[in-house]
Design an enzyme around this catalytic site. Sequence first.
Site, mmCIF file in Angstrom:
data_model
loop_
_atom_site.group_PDB
_atom_site.id
_atom_site.type_symbol
_atom_site.label_atom_id
_atom_site.label_comp_id
_atom_site.label_asym_id
_atom_site.label_seq_id
_atom_site.Cartn_x
_atom_site.Cartn_y
_atom_site.Cartn_z
ATOM 1 C CG PHE A 12 -1.549 1.248 1.625
ATOM 2 C CD1 PHE A 12 -2.122 2.111 0.689
ATOM 3 C CD2 PHE A 12 -1.558 1.624 2.973
ATOM 4 C CE1 PHE A 12 -2.684 3.325 1.089
ATOM 5 C CE2 PHE A 12 -2.114 2.828 3.374
ATOM 6 C CZ PHE A 12 -2.671 3.681 2.434
ATOM 7 C CB THR A 37 3.192 -11.304 1.437
ATOM 8 O OG1 THR A 37 2.698 -9.962 1.570
ATOM 9 C CG2 THR A 37 4.654 -11.363 1.827
ATOM 10 C CG ASP A 60 12.262 -12.971 2.205
ATOM 11 O OD1 ASP A 60 12.406 -11.988 2.948
ATOM 12 O OD2 ASP A 60 11.730 -14.032 2.577
ATOM 13 C CB THR A 101 8.961 -9.958 7.277
ATOM 14 O OG1 THR A 101 8.878 -11.017 6.332
ATOM 15 C CG2 THR A 101 8.973 -8.628 6.527
ATOM 16 C CB THR A 134 4.049 2.046 13.118
ATOM 17 O OG1 THR A 134 2.764 2.236 13.689
ATOM 18 C CG2 THR A 134 4.756 0.948 13.917
ATOM 19 C CG ASP A 135 0.752 5.705 15.278
ATOM 20 O OD1 ASP A 135 0.706 4.491 15.012
ATOM 21 O OD2 ASP A 135 -0.208 6.483 15.048
ATOM 22 C CD GLU A 136 -0.353 -0.211 15.533
ATOM 23 O OE1 GLU A 136 -0.164 -1.254 16.177
ATOM 24 O OE2 GLU A 136 -1.263 -0.074 14.707
ATOM 25 C CE1 TYR A 160 3.339 -3.597 11.699
ATOM 26 C CE2 TYR A 160 2.116 -2.246 13.263
ATOM 27 C CZ TYR A 160 2.858 -2.360 12.104
ATOM 28 O OH TYR A 160 3.136 -1.239 11.343
ATOM 29 C CE LYS A 164 7.291 -1.200 11.139
ATOM 30 N NZ LYS A 164 7.888 -1.318 9.771
ATOM 31 C CE LYS A 199 -3.270 -3.708 7.387
ATOM 32 N NZ LYS A 199 -2.234 -3.302 6.493
#
Length: 374
Positions: A12, A37, A60, A101, A134-136, A160, A164, A199
Site C-alpha cells: 500500500f 505476499t 525477500d 520479516t 509506526t506510532d504503534e 506487530y 517494528k 484494514k
Amino acid sequence: MSNLLVTGGAGFIGSNFVHYWREHHPRDVVVVLDKLTYAGNLDNLASVNGESGFHFVHGDICDERLVLGLLREHSINTIVNFAAESHVDRSISGPDEFVQTNVIGTHALLKAARAVWLESDPPVHAHRFHQISTDEVFGSLGDSDPPVAETARYAPSSPYAASKAAADHLVSAYHRTYGLQTTISNCSNNFGPFHFPEKLIPLVIVNLLHGRAVPLYGDGRNVRDWLFVTDHCRGIERILQHGKSGSYYNIGGNNEWTNLDLVRKLCQLMDDAFAGDPLLCPRFPASPAAAGGTCASLISFVRDRPGHDFRYALDFSKCAAELDYSPRESIGVALSRTIQWYLDNEQWWRRLIDADYQAWVEQQYGAATRLASR
Ligand code: NAD
Ligand code: DAU
C-alpha cells in the site's frame, strides 16, 4: 541524483511512495524489492513497470545475498524500507512471520547496507538507510494524554508493534555502533489508494458496497490519527532530503477520530455518493444506499481486538520545525477521494476479495490470512 531501493514497494504505502517519487524525481533510479505476499500486488505498480529507471525484483528482504547483489548492481545509495507484515490482527493470530520479516528482514538489509556502504573500498559516503516505522511502537495513550514526541519511551502492545520496535532499535544500533547513516519515521494510520481491504477504511468501503456488516471492535471509541498517504510520502521525501542522520521523525496527520465517528463519516459519504451517481445502484444493488436506506445501518459492534490500543496521537512539531512538514489534505476531501478511487477501481479490489484468490492466499500463508469481512 539518487538510486533508491524501495523494499515492500508493491504494498500500500510503498507503491504510493514509488508513484510519488517517480513523479517528483523522474531522473532517479527506483528498484523495488518485494516478496509479493498476500499484501503485495504488482497491479499497484502497473503504470510504472517497464519504464526506464524502474526495476521490479521479486524477492525477500531476508535474503542478504540478493540484497547485496542489488545494492552493488544498481549502485544504490538510499534504502527506504517499507517491507513488513503490517496487520495487527494477523500478528495476534500468527506472530512468527512478523518477527521473521520485520526483525530478521530489517537486520538482513542493515547487514547488506553496512557491507556495501561502509566496508567496501572505497566506502559509499553519501548513503541513507530510512526505516518506515509506526506510532504503534509508543503504545496506547489515554483520552487526555498529550501527543507523543520522538523522545517518548517505546511501549509496544501487539506482536506487530513489538517487531517494528525491535527493528527500529536495530537501525538505531547500526547508526551508533557502525556509523551507518540512518533515519526512522514513525507515522500514524495511513489511508488512500491501493489500501488492502483488510484494514479499517477499505474494509468499510467494500462492505458498504456489498451490504455486509461493518465490524467495529469493542465499543468503537478507540482513537486513531488518520494521514492521507500522499502526505506521508511527502514527509518521507523531506526526511530523505533534509533529515539528520541518526534522527527519528514523527509524521502525523493531526486528524484524530474515534473509529465510530470515522465509520459514520464513511457511511455518510457513501450515501452521498449513491445519491449523486445513479449508476451506483445497479452496480452495487446490495448496498442499503441503493434502496434509499442508510449505510450506517450496517454498523455492528463485535468482540474487541485483544490488547487493542485505545489511542495513538503523534506530536510532529520536530518534523514541522526542522523539515517544514505539515499534512495538507483535509480529511473530508481525502476520504471522498479515497471512496471515489475504490469506486473507479473495482477490478483492483474485486480480485483481492475473490474466493479463489482467498483460497490461494490461505494455502500460501495460512488461515490467518483470511479477510476479516468474510
Ligand atoms: P502492506 O502490508 O500493504 O505492504 C507490505 C509490503 O511488504 C507488501 O508489498 C509485501 O509483499 C512486502 N513484504 C512483506 N514481507 C516481505 C519480505 N520478507 N520481503 C520483501 N517484501 C516483503 O503494508 P503498508 O501498510 O504499506 O505498510 C508499509 C510500511 O509502513 C510497513 O513497514 C508498516 O509497518 C509501516 N506503517 C504502515 C502504516 C499504515 O497505516 N498502513 C502506518 C505506519 C507505519
Ligand atoms: O497506527 C499505524 C498503524 O496503523 C500501522 O502501523 C499498521 O501497519 C496499520 O495496519 C494500522 O494499524 P491499525 O490496527 O490501527 O489499523 P486497522 O485498520 O487494522 O484498524 C484501525 C482501527 O479500527 C483500530 O482501532 C482497530 C479498528 N478496527 C479494525 C478493523 C480491521 C475495527 O474496529 N474493525 C475492523 O474490522
